[in-house]
Design a protein around this motif. Structure first.
Motif, PDB file in Angstrom:
ATOM      1  N   TRP A 175       0.830  -1.203   0.000  1.00  0.00           N
ATOM      2  CA  TRP A 175       0.000   0.000   0.000  1.00  0.00           C
ATOM      3  C   TRP A 175       0.865   1.253   0.000  1.00  0.00           C
ATOM      4  O   TRP A 175       0.567   2.239  -0.682  1.00  0.00           O
ATOM      5  CB  TRP A 175      -0.909  -0.035   1.217  1.00  0.00           C
ATOM      6  CG  TRP A 175      -1.945   1.045   1.282  1.00  0.00           C
ATOM      7  CD1 TRP A 175      -1.947   2.122   2.109  1.00  0.00           C
ATOM      8  CD2 TRP A 175      -3.147   1.144   0.514  1.00  0.00           C
ATOM      9  NE1 TRP A 175      -3.073   2.895   1.910  1.00  0.00           N
ATOM     10  CE2 TRP A 175      -3.836   2.318   0.929  1.00  0.00           C
ATOM     11  CE3 TRP A 175      -3.715   0.357  -0.492  1.00  0.00           C
ATOM     12  CZ2 TRP A 175      -5.039   2.710   0.376  1.00  0.00           C
ATOM     13  CZ3 TRP A 175      -4.927   0.755  -1.047  1.00  0.00           C
ATOM     14  CH2 TRP A 175      -5.578   1.919  -0.606  1.00  0.00           C
ATOM     15  N   ALA A 176       1.947   1.204   0.776  1.00  0.00           N
ATOM     16  CA  ALA A 176       2.855   2.357   0.839  1.00  0.00           C
ATOM     17  C   ALA A 176       3.552   2.578  -0.503  1.00  0.00           C
ATOM     18  O   ALA A 176       3.761   3.719  -0.926  1.00  0.00           O
ATOM     19  CB  ALA A 176       3.893   2.147   1.939  1.00  0.00           C
ATOM     20  N   LEU A 177       3.894   1.487  -1.203  1.00  0.00           N
ATOM     21  CA  LEU A 177       4.557   1.613  -2.500  1.00  0.00           C
ATOM     22  C   LEU A 177       3.585   2.109  -3.570  1.00  0.00           C
ATOM     23  O   LEU A 177       3.991   2.788  -4.516  1.00  0.00           O
ATOM     24  CB  LEU A 177       5.134   0.255  -2.933  1.00  0.00           C
ATOM     25  CG  LEU A 177       6.397  -0.215  -2.203  1.00  0.00           C
ATOM     26  CD1 LEU A 177       6.740  -1.639  -2.608  1.00  0.00           C
ATOM     27  CD2 LEU A 177       7.569   0.715  -2.508  1.00  0.00           C
ATOM     28  N   GLY A 178       2.312   1.730  -3.428  1.00  0.00           N
ATOM     29  CA  GLY A 178       1.312   2.182  -4.396  1.00  0.00           C
ATOM     30  C   GLY A 178       1.317   1.421  -5.701  1.00  0.00           C
ATOM     31  O   GLY A 178       0.763   1.895  -6.704  1.00  0.00           O
ATOM     32  N   THR A 179       1.913   0.238  -5.731  1.00  0.00           N
ATOM     33  CA  THR A 179       1.946  -0.578  -6.952  1.00  0.00           C
ATOM     34  C   THR A 179       0.687  -1.440  -7.020  1.00  0.00           C
ATOM     35  O   THR A 179       0.490  -2.320  -6.174  1.00  0.00           O
ATOM     36  CB  THR A 179       3.189  -1.499  -6.958  1.00  0.00           C
ATOM     37  OG1 THR A 179       4.356  -0.707  -6.744  1.00  0.00           O
ATOM     38  CG2 THR A 179       3.298  -2.249  -8.269  1.00  0.00           C
ATOM     39  N   PRO A 180      -0.191  -1.215  -7.998  1.00  0.00           N
ATOM     40  CA  PRO A 180      -1.478  -1.927  -8.038  1.00  0.00           C
ATOM     41  C   PRO A 180      -1.368  -3.448  -7.968  1.00  0.00           C
ATOM     42  O   PRO A 180      -2.120  -4.097  -7.245  1.00  0.00           O
ATOM     43  CB  PRO A 180      -2.083  -1.472  -9.384  1.00  0.00           C
ATOM     44  CG  PRO A 180      -1.471  -0.139  -9.631  1.00  0.00           C
ATOM     45  CD  PRO A 180      -0.073  -0.231  -9.095  1.00  0.00           C
ATOM     46  N   GLU A 181      -0.420  -4.022  -8.736  1.00  0.00           N
ATOM     47  CA  GLU A 181      -0.284  -5.483  -8.759  1.00  0.00           C
ATOM     48  C   GLU A 181       0.071  -6.022  -7.375  1.00  0.00           C
ATOM     49  O   GLU A 181      -0.481  -7.032  -6.924  1.00  0.00           O
ATOM     50  CB  GLU A 181       0.778  -5.915  -9.774  1.00  0.00           C
ATOM     51  CG  GLU A 181       0.429  -5.599 -11.221  1.00  0.00           C
ATOM     52  CD  GLU A 181       0.668  -4.133 -11.573  1.00  0.00           C
ATOM     53  OE1 GLU A 181       1.300  -3.405 -10.768  1.00  0.00           O
ATOM     54  OE2 GLU A 181       0.204  -3.710 -12.657  1.00  0.00           O
ATOM     55  N   LEU A 182       1.015  -5.358  -6.694  1.00  0.00           N
ATOM     56  CA  LEU A 182       1.418  -5.803  -5.363  1.00  0.00           C
ATOM     57  C   LEU A 182       0.295  -5.604  -4.355  1.00  0.00           C
ATOM     58  O   LEU A 182       0.060  -6.449  -3.484  1.00  0.00           O
ATOM     59  CB  LEU A 182       2.671  -5.051  -4.903  1.00  0.00           C
ATOM     60  CG  LEU A 182       3.994  -5.434  -5.572  1.00  0.00           C
ATOM     61  CD1 LEU A 182       5.120  -4.542  -5.040  1.00  0.00           C
ATOM     62  CD2 LEU A 182       4.317  -6.903  -5.320  1.00  0.00           C
ATOM     63  N   ILE A 183      -0.417  -4.494  -4.472  1.00  0.00           N
ATOM     64  CA  ILE A 183      -1.526  -4.226  -3.541  1.00  0.00           C
ATOM     65  C   ILE A 183      -2.598  -5.297  -3.693  1.00  0.00           C
ATOM     66  O   ILE A 183      -3.099  -5.848  -2.699  1.00  0.00           O
ATOM     67  CB  ILE A 183      -2.123  -2.827  -3.783  1.00  0.00           C
ATOM     68  CG1 ILE A 183      -1.100  -1.750  -3.428  1.00  0.00           C
ATOM     69  CG2 ILE A 183      -3.391  -2.641  -2.954  1.00  0.00           C
ATOM     70  CD1 ILE A 183      -1.552  -0.341  -3.769  1.00  0.00           C
ATOM     71  N   ARG A 184      -2.947  -5.601  -4.930  1.00  0.00           N
ATOM     72  CA  ARG A 184      -3.999  -6.604  -5.172  1.00  0.00           C
ATOM     73  C   ARG A 184      -3.574  -7.975  -4.650  1.00  0.00           C
ATOM     74  O   ARG A 184      -4.361  -8.685  -4.018  1.00  0.00           O
ATOM     75  CB  ARG A 184      -4.317  -6.676  -6.663  1.00  0.00           C
ATOM     76  CG  ARG A 184      -5.478  -7.593  -7.006  1.00  0.00           C
ATOM     77  CD  ARG A 184      -5.881  -7.408  -8.468  1.00  0.00           C
ATOM     78  NE  ARG A 184      -7.040  -8.219  -8.798  1.00  0.00           N
ATOM     79  CZ  ARG A 184      -6.972  -9.469  -9.256  1.00  0.00           C
ATOM     80  NH1 ARG A 184      -5.793 -10.035  -9.460  1.00  0.00           N
ATOM     81  NH2 ARG A 184      -8.072 -10.144  -9.535  1.00  0.00           N
ATOM     82  N   ALA A 185      -2.327  -8.357  -4.904  1.00  0.00           N
ATOM     83  CA  ALA A 185      -1.842  -9.672  -4.466  1.00  0.00           C
ATOM     84  C   ALA A 185      -1.834  -9.782  -2.943  1.00  0.00           C
ATOM     85  O   ALA A 185      -2.304 -10.768  -2.369  1.00  0.00           O
ATOM     86  CB  ALA A 185      -0.451  -9.932  -5.034  1.00  0.00           C
ATOM     87  N   THR A 186      -1.310  -8.760  -2.292  1.00  0.00           N
ATOM     88  CA  THR A 186      -1.210  -8.826  -0.820  1.00  0.00           C
ATOM     89  C   THR A 186      -2.569  -8.645  -0.147  1.00  0.00           C
ATOM     90  O   THR A 186      -2.815  -9.207   0.920  1.00  0.00           O
ATOM     91  CB  THR A 186      -0.228  -7.762  -0.303  1.00  0.00           C
ATOM     92  OG1 THR A 186      -0.613  -6.468  -0.791  1.00  0.00           O
ATOM     93  CG2 THR A 186       1.194  -8.066  -0.773  1.00  0.00           C
ATOM     94  N   ALA A 187      -3.461  -7.887  -0.785  1.00  0.00           N
ATOM     95  CA  ALA A 187      -4.818  -7.760  -0.246  1.00  0.00           C
ATOM     96  C   ALA A 187      -5.528  -9.111  -0.297  1.00  0.00           C
ATOM     97  O   ALA A 187      -6.276  -9.473   0.616  1.00  0.00           O
ATOM     98  CB  ALA A 187      -5.609  -6.714  -1.030  1.00  0.00           C
ATOM     99  N   GLY A 188      -5.291  -9.865  -1.377  1.00  0.00           N
ATOM    100  CA  GLY A 188      -5.870 -11.207  -1.488  1.00  0.00           C
ATOM    101  C   GLY A 188      -5.348 -12.130  -0.401  1.00  0.00           C
ATOM    102  O   GLY A 188      -6.111 -12.909   0.187  1.00  0.00           O
ATOM    103  N   GLU A 189      -4.055 -12.045  -0.114  1.00  0.00           N
ATOM    104  CA  GLU A 189      -3.467 -12.860   0.956  1.00  0.00           C
ATOM    105  C   GLU A 189      -4.112 -12.521   2.301  1.00  0.00           C
ATOM    106  O   GLU A 189      -4.479 -13.407   3.076  1.00  0.00           O
ATOM    107  CB  GLU A 189      -1.963 -12.604   1.042  1.00  0.00           C
ATOM    108  CG  GLU A 189      -1.163 -13.079  -0.153  1.00  0.00           C
ATOM    109  CD  GLU A 189       0.288 -12.608  -0.081  1.00  0.00           C
ATOM    110  OE1 GLU A 189       0.690 -12.057   0.971  1.00  0.00           O
ATOM    111  OE2 GLU A 189       1.026 -12.794  -1.068  1.00  0.00           O
TER     112      GLU A 189
END
Length: 262
Positions: A175-189
């Protein structure tokens, strides 16, 4: 019975039967008392867990200590009685590790590692392989590394508390980085590992907003279901910034002063 009376005498046989009955009664009372203790302990533990989910930290610890008094060797009760926000709680965790059954000591050791991580300490390297791999990953995140894929040994997976803690840390880092792909992946986890997390609806909003197949109406409904607060406004502003195509879904929900997301 007649043979025993003839051999030992009616008086002696009667005394023996009374002693045997007394022993059975004591055993029954002990089993009954243990059942009562465990029942009261479980009730206190449930109250502690409910308070923790409601972010009522003091109430959770109070109920946790009550549960630990009833069930001193129960790992969950012992852990709920410890205030992990206290930097000095490490000593309590060390004592608990020695008190719980051997098969649960790895769990307590993992919690000790979490406590040290949370208070900027360096966890012990004597952890099990899976726990150590995840702790190493968390240390890298603390240094600013992005929350990329984690390689874990198939034969020794991490303890559940470490996994859930890591899911939260990974999501915050993404979330801090603001990278959509990473946010979506980690939100799913996070959604998968912590379905009862207090911010689950917010996580679902993030997942939906970052999933192109989800229609704007659904995203808007999720956003509108969140209680109006500074936290909700910040989430919407951030999402509007990283997914401009969703701005229309947030119409009327964004702060009035926000002409554009930062």
């Amino acid at each position: 019975m007649k043979v025993l009376i003839d051999q030992w005498g009616a008086r002696n046989v009667g005394i023996a039967l009374m002693v045997l009955a007394a022993l059975f009664l004591v055993a029954a009372l002990m089993v009954g008392w243990e059942a009562i203790q465990r029942g009261l302990g479980i009730l206190a533990l449930e109250r502690a867990q409910s308070s923790a989910l409601g972010l009522e930290r003091r109430a959770a610890i109070t109920h946790g200590r009550e549960a630990a008094e009833w069930m001193p060797r129960e790992t969950a009760a012992g852990l709920s009685a410890i205030d992990l926000s206290d930097p000095k709680a490490g000593a309590e965790l060390a004592r608990l590790e020695l008190r719980v059954p051997m098969k649960y000591r790895q769990t307590v050791a993992a919690i000790q590692a979490l406590h040290k991580l949370h208070h900027q300490g360096v966890p012990a390297t004597s952890l099990a392989a899976g726990d150590l791999a995840l702790v190493t990953h968390l240390l890298k995140l603390a240094k600013g590394d992005p929350p990329g894929p984690v390689t874990l040994p198939d034969s020794d997976l991490p303890q559940a508390p470490l996994l859930t803690y890591a899911a939260q840390v990974r999501f915050r880092a993404a979330w801090a980085l603001g990278t959509p792909e990473l946010i979506r992946a980690t939100a799913g986890e996070l959604r998968l590992l912590m379905p009862t997390h207090p911010d689950t609806r917010g996580v679902e909003l993030v997942l939906s907003a970052l999933t192109p197949a989800v229609p704007d109406d659904t995203v808007r409904q999720l956003a509108g279901s969140l209680t109006r607060s500074d936290k909700r406004d910040l989430i919407l502003l951030k999402l509007a910034a990283i997914v401009p195509s969703r701005v229309a879904a947030f119409k009327g929900l964004l702060p009035i002063s926000a002409g554009a997301a930062p």
